[in-house]
Scaffold this active site. Structure first.
Site, PDB file in Angstrom:
ATOM      1  N   LYS A 105       0.845  -1.195   0.000  1.00 15.69           N
ATOM      2  CA  LYS A 105       0.000   0.000   0.000  1.00 15.69           C
ATOM      3  C   LYS A 105       0.882   1.248   0.000  1.00 15.69           C
ATOM      4  O   LYS A 105       1.871   1.335   0.721  1.00 15.69           O
ATOM      5  CB  LYS A 105      -0.904  -0.033   1.244  1.00 15.69           C
ATOM      6  CG  LYS A 105      -1.894   1.109   1.330  1.00 15.69           C
ATOM      7  CD  LYS A 105      -2.784   0.921   2.551  1.00 15.69           C
ATOM      8  CE  LYS A 105      -3.804   2.020   2.699  1.00 15.69           C
ATOM      9  NZ  LYS A 105      -4.675   1.794   3.862  1.00 15.69           N
ATOM     10  N   SER A 149      -9.425   2.029   2.494  1.00 20.95           N
ATOM     11  CA  SER A 149      -8.334   2.708   1.829  1.00 20.95           C
ATOM     12  C   SER A 149      -7.299   1.769   1.225  1.00 20.95           C
ATOM     13  O   SER A 149      -6.413   2.193   0.512  1.00 20.95           O
ATOM     14  CB  SER A 149      -7.664   3.669   2.797  1.00 20.95           C
ATOM     15  OG  SER A 149      -6.937   2.994   3.802  1.00 20.95           O
ATOM     16  N   SER A 150      -7.428   0.464   1.480  1.00 22.88           N
ATOM     17  CA  SER A 150      -6.512  -0.510   0.870  1.00 22.88           C
ATOM     18  C   SER A 150      -7.117  -1.084  -0.413  1.00 22.88           C
ATOM     19  O   SER A 150      -6.821  -2.218  -0.796  1.00 22.88           O
ATOM     20  CB  SER A 150      -6.202  -1.641   1.861  1.00 22.88           C
ATOM     21  OG  SER A 150      -5.570  -1.140   3.019  1.00 22.88           O
ATOM     22  N   ILE A 168      -8.004   0.905   9.975  1.00 25.76           N
ATOM     23  CA  ILE A 168      -8.483   1.526  11.215  1.00 25.76           C
ATOM     24  C   ILE A 168      -9.920   1.054  11.447  1.00 25.76           C
ATOM     25  O   ILE A 168     -10.220   0.433  12.440  1.00 25.76           O
ATOM     26  CB  ILE A 168      -8.454   3.073  11.149  1.00 25.76           C
ATOM     27  CG1 ILE A 168      -7.034   3.605  11.101  1.00 25.76           C
ATOM     28  CG2 ILE A 168      -9.182   3.666  12.371  1.00 25.76           C
ATOM     29  CD1 ILE A 168      -6.941   5.107  10.882  1.00 25.76           C
ATOM     30  N   GLY A 169     -10.788   1.367  10.498  1.00 27.62           N
ATOM     31  CA  GLY A 169     -12.201   1.042  10.656  1.00 27.62           C
ATOM     32  C   GLY A 169     -12.773   0.222   9.522  1.00 27.62           C
ATOM     33  O   GLY A 169     -13.973   0.269   9.264  1.00 27.62           O
ATOM     34  N   GLY A 170     -11.930  -0.504   8.814  1.00 25.44           N
ATOM     35  CA  GLY A 170     -12.416  -1.349   7.726  1.00 25.44           C
ATOM     36  C   GLY A 170     -11.591  -1.244   6.462  1.00 25.44           C
ATOM     37  O   GLY A 170     -11.974  -1.776   5.418  1.00 25.44           O
ATOM     38  N   SER A 171     -10.457  -0.584   6.510  1.00 26.15           N
ATOM     39  CA  SER A 171      -9.665  -0.311   5.314  1.00 26.15           C
ATOM     40  C   SER A 171      -8.991  -1.530   4.695  1.00 26.15           C
ATOM     41  O   SER A 171      -8.504  -1.454   3.576  1.00 26.15           O
ATOM     42  CB  SER A 171      -8.605   0.749   5.613  1.00 26.15           C
ATOM     43  OG  SER A 171      -9.226   1.977   5.879  1.00 26.15           O
TER      44      SER A 171
END
Length: 177
Positions: free
Chosen positions: A7, A82-83, A103-106
């Site tokens: 990433k 974001s990934s 963090i929250g689902g990336s």
């Protein structure tokens, strides 16, 4: 060695880690993130850097630097974020294994959107030393729900291989951040 995609937020010597924002262009890292160095020691060959949304904070992957990343199964759809760059590359079978952050689902959202295995390991299980954060001065403001790196893979066995290489004793992953 196994090719591995990384990433764009994770530092690699000689490459920018922009978090999708133009103001971070032309500031190449001088050394690899601990996790990248660990993967290299385990025989991995980082061969591609993958797209992120601006500031790494959206469930899709586009920015003004690299443009839009689409889902490899339907170009009208997002691969998540974001990934999402990682999920698109691994799902398209252009990379056997990818390194994302969550963090929250990336990691988890892109894995779901692309039919992959991806998870957020326990915080502090893998080192974040050398993972850029999208805040001024590279200061991490996350206190209660923290980011951590993890795998995106096509199988549980591949994700297990990643974790064995990165979290085993002697891997260097237990260096202080």
């Amino acid at each position: 060695g196994l090719p591995v995609s990384i990433k764009e937020q994770v530092r690699m010597a000689g490459f920018d880690a922009t978090c999708g924002v133009c103001c971070r262009l032309f500031e190449p890292a001088t050394e690899d993130a601990v996790l990248v160095a660990t993967l290299k020691r385990a025989g991995a060959i980082p061969f591609a850097r993958t797209n992120v949304p601006q500031l790494c904070m959206l469930p899709e992957s586009f920015n003004a630097i690299y443009g839009v990343t689409s889902n490899p199964f339907d170009a009208r759809r997002t691969p998540g974020g974001s990934s999402g760059g990682e999920s698109a590359l691994v799902a398209a079978r252009a990379s056997p294994l990818g390194l994302g952050t969550d963090i929250g689902g990336s990691i988890r959202i892109p894995a779901h959107f692309a039919g992959l295995v991806g998870f957020k390991p326990s915080v502090d299980r893998l080192s974040v030393k050398g993972v850029t954060v999208p805040r001024k001065g590279d200061r991490n403001g996350q206190v209660n729900i923290r980011s951590c790196p993890g795998p995106l893979a096509r199988s549980v066995a591949d994700a297990e291989l990643f974790m064995d290489a990165c979290a085993s004793k002697g891997s260097g992953m237990h260096e202080s951040d």
